[in-house]
Each structure stands twice: as C-alpha cells, then as structure tokens.
Scaffold this active site. Structure first.
Site, PDB file in Angstrom:
ATOM      1  N   SER A 176      12.872   9.462   2.218  1.00  0.00           N
ATOM      2  CA  SER A 176      11.937   9.829   1.149  1.00  0.00           C
ATOM      3  C   SER A 176      10.755  10.568   1.739  1.00  0.00           C
ATOM      4  CB  SER A 176      11.421   8.571   0.441  1.00  0.00           C
ATOM      5  OG  SER A 176      10.287   8.042   1.107  1.00  0.00           O
ATOM      6  N   ASP A 177      10.076  11.345   0.930  1.00  0.00           N
ATOM      7  CA  ASP A 177       8.794  11.869   1.374  1.00  0.00           C
ATOM      8  C   ASP A 177       7.764  10.735   1.234  1.00  0.00           C
ATOM      9  OD1 ASP A 177       6.796  13.422   2.339  1.00  0.00           O
ATOM     10  OD2 ASP A 177       7.203  15.141   1.066  1.00  0.00           O
ATOM     11  N   TRP A 178       6.609  10.977   1.809  1.00  0.00           N
ATOM     12  CA  TRP A 178       5.580   9.935   1.922  1.00  0.00           C
ATOM     13  C   TRP A 178       5.243   9.347   0.543  1.00  0.00           C
ATOM     14  CZ3 TRP A 178       2.858   8.186   6.308  1.00  0.00           C
ATOM     15  CH2 TRP A 178       1.752   7.391   6.036  1.00  0.00           C
TER      16      TRP A 178
END
Ligand code: BGC
Length: 762
Positions: free
Chosen positions: A292-294
C-alpha cells in the site's frame, strides 16, 4: 532459534536466490520456483493468524519508540512476530540490531525486510528522475539505480519504493519530477532500466534490492494536477498511455507494485480488485508483492468507500493489497475479520506467500543481514567512483534549450562572472526533491562548480531573489554585479522543496520577484554573454526569458555533483545532448499540453478561428517534447523503412542516417515517431517508437536502425482489444518531436488482435 537454523538450512538446500518469475520460465527456473514455493509454504504452515498478519505489516521507523500504533516499541513487536517489514530504518548497525531480534528471538525467526524510498540515489545523489529521462539513455538510468542499490544495501536496505513510472502530462502536478515525463515509450524504457538497476541480475545478490513500480495507475492524471485528486480517464487512455511503463516494469521483473492514492473513475486503487487483480495480476502477469502507499488503506474512509477501518481492511485485502504501509489497519483489523468469517483465510495466506517469497528471493533466509556492515557501507557509500558516475549522469541529463550567437560555451579566459540567483548557492536544491540520505553539504552547488572549474575567473555571487516569495530588495545588488562582470549566469527556477509530493502549483510562470530579477539583470547584461540556468523539477512557462535571453540551459536538480556537471557544460568540457522528456508550455492555461495529442476534427491553425486553440495566447509549446540543442549541429536524413508493405504481425526495419555537421564532438538523440493515419479509434498525431543517443565526432556519419514490432503499431480499439489495423502509416525521424523527415508504409491484410478485450473497468 531452532526454527531459525532450520529455515536457513532449508533455504541453502533450496539454492536460495531464484530471480523474479519470468513470463515463460525455463525448466531450470521453474524447478527453482517450485522449490521456492515449497519453502514458502513450509514457513507459512508454521504461522498463527496473528503472525501472518505480522508479515503483512510494515511499520514506520518514526513510530518505533513512541508511535501510537506500536505502544510496546518496535523491537517488542518484532520479537512477537507482529512486524514483517520496516520503512525508514536505515544503517547497517540499526538494521542489524532489529534483524537480530527477528531472526534470533521471534517465534519463527523470519527475517525482516527493510525498505526506504531510494528514488534518485541513496547518499550519492543522482539527477532527479525527470532529469535522467532527459538523457534519453536508459543505460545511464540503470547505472544510477545500480549504484543507489549498492549504497542502500550496504546500509541494510533491501527494498526501495522506486521507480515511479507514472506518465505525467500536467506539470502542475509536483510529482512529475519523480517520473520520466509525458511519453509512454520513453517511460517504459526508463521504467525497465531502473528496475534492472535496482534488482540487478539476481535479487539474492546482496547488492540488489526489490524495486517497486508505483503508483498504480493513472496517478499522473490527477485532476487539475492537484495531488491526490481523482483521475478521470478513459480505459483506452489508461491502457495506451498510463499502463505501458508498468507492463515494462513487470516485464523487467519488478518485485513489487504500489497502488496510487488517486481514485480512478471513482474507485480508489487500494480498493480496486479490477485494477489490482484483473489488470495487474491478470493482464500484466505481475506475481510480486503489492504494498500500500503510506496510510492509503485507512484513506479509503475519507475517499468515501469505507465507513470503518475494518471495512477498509476488507476492501484492500479483497482488492489484493498485500502489505499495509504505516497505518496499522491490517494489524488492527485483519485477524478479527478472518475469525468472524468476513475475510477468507486463503486471501491472507496468498498475501503472506508473496511476502515470504520476496524475502526468499532476496536471500534473506540464507543471510538475513545481506552482508551489510558498517565497513562495507563506509567503503561503498559516497565513493569517488560513485560521485564520478553522478557527475557523468548529471552532464548527460542537461538540455540546452537556446544558444543564440554561440553564447555558450563560455570562454575560459573570462576575468569575471556574475552568478545570480539564490538557487546557485543552494546544496538542498542541488540534490533535488527526494534525496534519501543525501546531504546538501556534500553536494557541489552551481556556484562551487563554477569556481572550481576556472581558477583564473573571479566568480561573484548575488542572491537577487529567492525562487518563491516577493522580496525584491536584493535585486539592485545583483544588477550591480551583472553590470560589473564580463559575463552573467542567472539561475532561475523553483526550490526543490516546491517539487514532488503534495507540491502542486497553480502557476508555472516565474513568480514576480524572479521575473523582475530576470528582466533587470538581462538589461544590465546587454552586450555580454548571459546564460539562464534553470533549476526545476517540472517544465516552467518562461516565455519572456525564452524570447529575451540568448542562452538557456535546463539543469534540473542534478544531485551531489550538480555544480560540476553544470560547469562542465557551461565551459564546454562537455557538449550537452539531453532532450526534453516533457513539452514546455508557454502559459499554465495550456496544460495539459503534450505532443502525442490527437488531431481533433479541427486541428490548430494559427490563422483560423474555428480550430482547436486558445483565443488569448499562442496554442503551441515553448519547447516541444524531444527538443534539445548541442554546441555542434546534426542532420538526420535517409529515413528508410525496410519495405513499404507488410502484414500486421510482421516487424519492420527502419534505418536513418545521422551526421555531425558541426565542428565539435557531440551527442544526438535520434528519434523515431509513427502515426497510424486512419484507424477505428483516433490515434495520436505521432508517437515515439524508438530513440538512440549517439556520440559523433565532427564530420562523422552513422546509420541508426530500429525494428518496429506489432506492439509498436498497436492500440486499444473500440472493443478494447489490443490490435494492429491495416492501413497506411507515416514515420517521422529527427532530433525532436516536431521532426519533418517522413516516410510511409502500409499494413495489409486483416486486423491482428494482440490481446483480447481488456477486463471491464469496475
Ligand atoms: C508516497 C510514496 C512513498 C511513500 C513512502 C507516500 O506518501 O506517495 O511514493 O513511497 O510515501 O514514503
């Protein structure tokens, strides 16, 4: 400990180090792959549900001691087997300490993965990615990524969140600096090169690290160039423009992919099973880890597609997000959701398998420390050789935009040069937007570079004006300096901190103070050599400068050796040969502006009102895609397709001849474009299908040949099939996207279907 030893032993026995799965594996690699899978399954079988979720949990370094999501401290959670990877823990000693806890004290001794954003260098900083794309030299991008990997792995990192391969056609979007610009063909070449560089020949090599192609997909199409805004784009554009660099990255073996923050047609990628499972796994054949992105799983709530963190976890897991970066949603929610039957255990198992396989491929089960030691780090990091490579990369990334009356190169016998503009003395600016562990104080600023290059020249400096802000109080000083000096180097642009993530701009024009500085210094420098050096992470709309200043050098942010690289070009030690990887607009209102647009029913004609144009300014670029000058001159001629008729499945040879017609050594980037003249779906007026950077001595001529395959002529038709249609095609070759040298060929016979209809967008 007992289990740890046995895992390591199994890994050795299995000949640890299989490379990422190739599209059609050889018998040897599939046997190795099967062994790896057996090993992974044997580890998976040992894990409790909580430990499985641990493998899917990436913890941020910042949270280790005090973060609310890790109340017991990182080490305690590692000891309990509840963390699989970290972002931001760097340093051989630091990573070693945590790894020791994982492999000696955690229940199953599974090694941790240490990740970090190693974007354009680790400590030795290379040109920002958009600059490297301007080199039109994928081998250069591969070398820089390789060196970045050598430095980062010596410091304990095994996983980078690069390359960013998002096509960007709207320079208001600050993240345009992180990618290769507007073109899918150039973007694909750079994406594959960077993956090869980071991952090397074998992931198990301790100098290799896992690469992440990001941000899947269409992030660059964020509305209005506003970061995180939704991307409203058609499926056809997604497939023909935004996905090719991902296809290339996956083809090069990228071990990870990160979904985008921006919703595509209303569906956030972190919740899109269509995008991640059907398109990425199904069509692009990706088998690696989706990270996932942050905090992007939690952000499904503000997106408005999940009401709770639990629902966000369910959506992301169903969509295929394997690893949760930083927001703690998986560790909080996954296990209860599996226990109450909301999430199928098999989904979690598959995600864990992918993580364990990445660890296996990286050789972590064989050597959890990957031979990272402070001694190795000291030897490798910021070595002279690495700095030399950064200087070479910097020089190749520079684009000469204008050079009237041979203003450049500057004479070495100048007694004095005025260097004006705050960016000239700015080490932070030199290293650019995402400089990992790079240090401004280790960078050569432009000012230092010029001073070092010519000890006989008195190089004087005045700030004049900051790139942002409205303070004009120091302009008078700068004007005085310009009047007194024999030549003037005026540095304009934007602060590096004003580029990158969350740095969208409304205006691509120079702010008023910088424009005033440019105008007054130009007046003061009349009659003497005046060069504008641009330091920026996106194309800037600088019509006044382009009209009024005799020489312009696009220098971007070139990294640790910024100043030396620019000085090499300004004094002629190196003849610039880079080309713009993006179209430069005349005004912000023109964007998105890109060369591969479709013709419309009323193509632009300056003299005709009822055509596709603006009524308050020119509708053409300031500098086109692919444009860049040299101190020498080139001619491109003799464009010849190997035949004028072919069938849709055939490939076509194309040759062209390039000659250095000037009196200096130099590089030219020979570019080949194609247009499908009539098709069932309107096609771009031209699009890049080949390029080659060649170095030629004065008078030297060289043939350059290209081979076009069916993929180069294909597009997605009305039924969303990938096809090559019969009909006439036009080739263009030259030194920029406005090349006029043309030739024609015809595809005969039936339409060739390269891929059936794409899975329908959901
Ligand atoms: C960015 C990613 C990056 C991640 C971790 C996010 O904000 O969008 O590109 O890899 O942070 O630093």
């Amino acid at each position: 400990m007992r289990n740890g030893i046995s895992l390591v032993a199994i890994a050795f026995a299995a000949g640890c180090g299989a490379t990422a799965p190739a599209p059609s594996p050889s018998p040897v690699s599939s046997a190795r792959g099967a062994r790896a899978d057996r090993f992974v399954d044997s580890v998976l079988a040992l894990l409790s549900l909580d430990e499985k979720v641990g493998q899917l949990t990436m913890a941020p370094a910042e949270g280790m001691q005090t973060g609310p999501r890790m109340p017991n401290g990182g080490a305690a959670q590692v000891r309990a087997g509840l963390i699989g990877s970290f972002i931001g823990v760097t340093g051989a000693a630091e990573t070693h300490a945590l790894q020791r806890v994982a492999v000696e004290e955690s229940p199953h001794h599974i090694p941790l993965l240490f990740s970090f954003d190693v974007i354009h260098g680790y400590r030795t900083i290379f040109p920002v990615p958009i600059a490297e794309a301007a080199s039109f030299d994928p081998a250069l991008a591969e070398r820089s990524a390789r060196i970045a990997a050598r430095e980062a792995t010596a410091d304990g990192i095994a996983w980078t969140f690069a390359p960013m391969v998002d096509i960007a056609r709207d320079p208001r979007w600050g993240r345009i600096v992180e990618g290769a610009g507007e073109d899918p063909y150039l973007g694909a070449a750079m994406a594959a090169a960077r993956v090869r560089g980071f991952q090397g020949e074998k992931l198990s090599d301790p100098e290799s690290m896992l690469a992440t192609a990001k941000h899947f997909a269409g992030y660059g199409a964020s509305e209005g160039g506003r970061d995180y805004a939704k991307a409203e784009l058609s499926e056809r554009t997604l497939w023909d423009v935004y996905l090719p660099p991902y296809r290339a990255a996956v083809g090069a073996g990228a071990g990870a992919v990160m979904p985008s923050f921006s919703a595509v047609a209303g569906s956030p990628p972190h919740a899109s099973a269509w995008l991640l499972r059907d398109v990425l796994h199904g069509r692009l054949g990706f088998r690696g880890v989706i990270v996932s992105d942050w905090a992007a799983i939690e952000e499904l709530i503000p997106h408005g597609v999940a009401a709770t963190r639990g629902e966000a976890a369910r959506l992301a897991m169903r969509a295929g997000v394997d690893v949760d970066m930083a927001d703690g949603v998986y560790p909080d929610s996954l296990a209860p959701l599996v226990r109450n039957g909301t999430i199928a255990p098999a989904l979690v198992d598959d995600a864990v398998r992918r993580v364990l396989r990445a660890k296996y491929d990286l050789g972590l089960f064989a050597d959890p420390y990957r031979a990272a030691t402070p001694e190795r780090a000291a030897r490798v990091i910021l070595s002279d050789a690495n700095r030399a490579a950064a200087r070479a990369a910097g020089r190749e990334s520079i684009v000469l935009l204008k050079n009237d009356a041979h203003t450049l190169p500057l004479s070495r016998s100048l007694r004095s040069i005025a260097v004006i503009g705050a960016l000239a003395g700015d080490g932070r600016g030199a290293i650019g937007s995402w400089a990992a562990r790079g240090r401004p104080e280790e960078a050569v600023t432009l000012l230092e570079g010029l001073r070092r290059a010519n000890s006989g020249t008195d190089v004087r400096f005045a700030k004049g004006a900051r790139p942002e802000g409205s303070d004009t109080s120091e302009i008078a000083n700068a004007v005085k300096l310009a009047s007194d000096a024999q030549a003037v180097v005026l540095v304009l642009g934007e602060d590096a901190e004003r580029t990158g993530e969350a740095e969208s701009r409304q205006r691509l024009e120079l702010p008023a103070a910088q424009l005033a500085l440019a105008q007054r210094v130009t007046r003061a420098a009349r009659g003497k050599p005046l060069v504008v050096v641009l330091m920026n992470g996106r194309p800037l709309a600088i019509p006044w400068v382009a009209d009024s200043v005799p020489a312009i050098v696009e220098a971007w942010y070139l990294g640790t050796e910024h100043g030396d690289a620019v000085a090499d070009v300004l004094f002629g030690a190196y003849d610039p040969g880079g080309k713009m990887p993006v179209t430069v607009p005349r005004a912000t209102g023109e964007v998105p502006l890109y060369y591969a647009h479709t013709n419309t029913g009323r193509p632009f004609k300056a003299e005709d009102k009822y055509t596709s144009r603006y009524n308050d300014g020119p509708s053409t670029p300031l500098f086109p895609f692919g444009f860049g000058l040299s101190y020498t001159t080139f001619s491109v001629s003799d464009l010849r397709p190997s035949r004028d008729r072919l069938r849709a499945g055939d490939s076509l040879g194309v040759t062209v001849s390039v000659a250095n017609t000037g009196d200096r050594d130099g590089d030219e980037v020979v570019q080949l474009y194609v247009r499908d003249d009539v098709a069932s779906v309107a096609q771009p007026v031209r699009r890049l299908v080949g390029f080659r950077r060649v170095s030629l001595h004065p008078g030297e001529r060289q043939p350059v040949s290209f081979t076009l395959g069916p993929e180069d002529l294909a597009f997605h038709d009305l039924h969303m099939r990938r096809v090559v249609e019969p009909g006439t095609f036009t080739l263009y070759a030259g030194s920029s996207s406005d090349a006029t040298l043309a030739a024609h060929f015809t595809v005969v016979g039936d339409t060739l279907v390269l891929a059936p209809a794409t899975p329908r967008m959901q």
